[in-house]
Design a protein around this motif. Structure first.
Motif, PDB file in Angstrom:
ATOM      1  N   SER A  94       0.862  -1.181   0.000  1.00 24.58           N
ATOM      2  CA  SER A  94       0.000   0.000   0.000  1.00 24.58           C
ATOM      3  C   SER A  94       0.894   1.225   0.000  1.00 24.58           C
ATOM      4  O   SER A  94       1.725   1.385   0.896  1.00 24.58           O
ATOM      5  CB  SER A  94      -0.916   0.028   1.227  1.00 24.58           C
ATOM      6  N   TYR A 124      -3.294   4.118  -2.801  1.00 20.22           N
ATOM      7  CA  TYR A 124      -3.563   2.893  -3.542  1.00 20.22           C
ATOM      8  C   TYR A 124      -2.925   1.665  -2.909  1.00 20.22           C
ATOM      9  O   TYR A 124      -1.849   1.731  -2.303  1.00 20.22           O
ATOM     10  CB  TYR A 124      -3.024   3.002  -4.977  1.00 20.22           C
ATOM     11  N   ASP A 125      -3.617   0.531  -3.064  1.00 16.14           N
ATOM     12  CA  ASP A 125      -3.001  -0.772  -2.909  1.00 16.14           C
ATOM     13  C   ASP A 125      -2.351  -1.084  -4.248  1.00 16.14           C
ATOM     14  O   ASP A 125      -2.928  -0.794  -5.306  1.00 16.14           O
ATOM     15  CB  ASP A 125      -4.046  -1.846  -2.585  1.00 16.14           C
ATOM     16  N   ARG A 177      -3.200  -1.364  -9.589  1.00 16.69           N
ATOM     17  CA  ARG A 177      -3.626  -0.596  -8.415  1.00 16.69           C
ATOM     18  C   ARG A 177      -5.126  -0.729  -8.178  1.00 16.69           C
ATOM     19  O   ARG A 177      -5.876  -1.060  -9.087  1.00 16.69           O
ATOM     20  CB  ARG A 177      -3.272   0.894  -8.596  1.00 16.69           C
ATOM     21  N   VAL A 202      -6.969   2.337  -1.930  1.00 21.24           N
ATOM     22  CA  VAL A 202      -6.540   1.730  -0.673  1.00 21.24           C
ATOM     23  C   VAL A 202      -7.756   1.438   0.209  1.00 21.24           C
ATOM     24  O   VAL A 202      -8.699   2.214   0.274  1.00 21.24           O
ATOM     25  CB  VAL A 202      -5.551   2.675   0.072  1.00 21.24           C
ATOM     26  N   ARG A 249      -9.473  -1.644   6.922  1.00 21.76           N
ATOM     27  CA  ARG A 249      -9.100  -2.389   5.732  1.00 21.76           C
ATOM     28  C   ARG A 249      -9.307  -3.877   5.913  1.00 21.76           C
ATOM     29  O   ARG A 249      -8.703  -4.495   6.779  1.00 21.76           O
ATOM     30  CB  ARG A 249      -7.633  -2.127   5.383  1.00 21.76           C
TER      31      ARG A 249
END
Length: 215
Positions: free
Chosen positions: A15, A19-20, A68, A71, A95
């Motif tokens: 992360s 974004y992840d 991506r 997040v 999350r």
């Protein structure tokens, strides 16, 4: 190259910012390089290898490409991801907390089934070749940018050299003209002094002649 093509790819996830990010790469080092990370995110605990079947499938379809998603979301990883929708909220959404018991039971079963399906050698070679191709594309892009910077530096250095040469030439011309003017001034001063001396002698001589004529 043959040995590189045989290297099996793994899926890594981290992360960064909003974004992840996930990528299929042959090593953690390669993943860090693709992410542009300046430190070892794996040692810091913010990056890991993942066997999530959905993430693995997405990255293996585009090996070497950074994918991506916003997040904190559970959406699919893509090359173009939108910003998280909850940026303006006061609290950050947790999350991927553990889901219902039924959901937590389904994930290991699905993961186990996926992990049991090994990628055959042909698919592995194809994925590794795609990764190498993406690495070459990135290297070519970096080389192109560096070449452009080198050309700009050369252009700037050439312009500076030309400007300095023009300034030196103008200074030399000015110095030469100044010396010529000084020489002309010195010559005029000498002529003026000589003329003054000649006039003083002539005036004295003529004055004496005038005085004698009046006697």
């Amino acid at each position: 190259m043959a040995k590189q093509l045989k290297r099996k790819l793994k899926t890594y996830q981290t992360s960064l910012g909003f974004y992840d990010q996930a990528i299929a790469a042959p090593s953690m080092k390669a993943a860090l390089a693709a992410w542009g990370a300046s430190s070892n995110l794996f040692h810091q605990g913010v990056a890991k290898e993942t066997d999530d079947p959905d993430i693995v499938a997405a990255t293996m379809a585009k090996p070497g490409v950074v994918l991506r998603r916003p997040v904190g979301s559970d959406g699919p990883f893509t090359e173009s991801a939108e910003l998280p929708s909850d940026l303006g909220e006061g609290e950050t959404r947790p999350r991927r907390k553990s889901k219902s018991k039924s959901g937590s039971q389904k994930r290991p079963a699905k993961t186990a089934r996926t992990a049991s399906r090994a990628i055959d050698d042909a698919a592995a070679r194809k994925a590794a070749a795609a990764f190498e191709k993406e690495e070459r594309r990135r290297e070519a892009a970096r080389a192109k940018e560096e070449a452009a910077r080198a050309r700009e530096r050369a252009r700037r250095d050439k312009a500076v050299t030309a400007a300095e040469a023009a300034l030196d030439k103008a200074r030399r011309e000015h110095d030469a003209k100044t010396k010529a003017i000084e020489a002309e001034r010195a010559a005029l001063d000498a002529r003026a002094e000589a003329e003054q001396e000649r006039w003083d002698k002539q005036r004295k001589k003529l004055g004496e002649a005038l005085r004698r004529a009046r006697e």
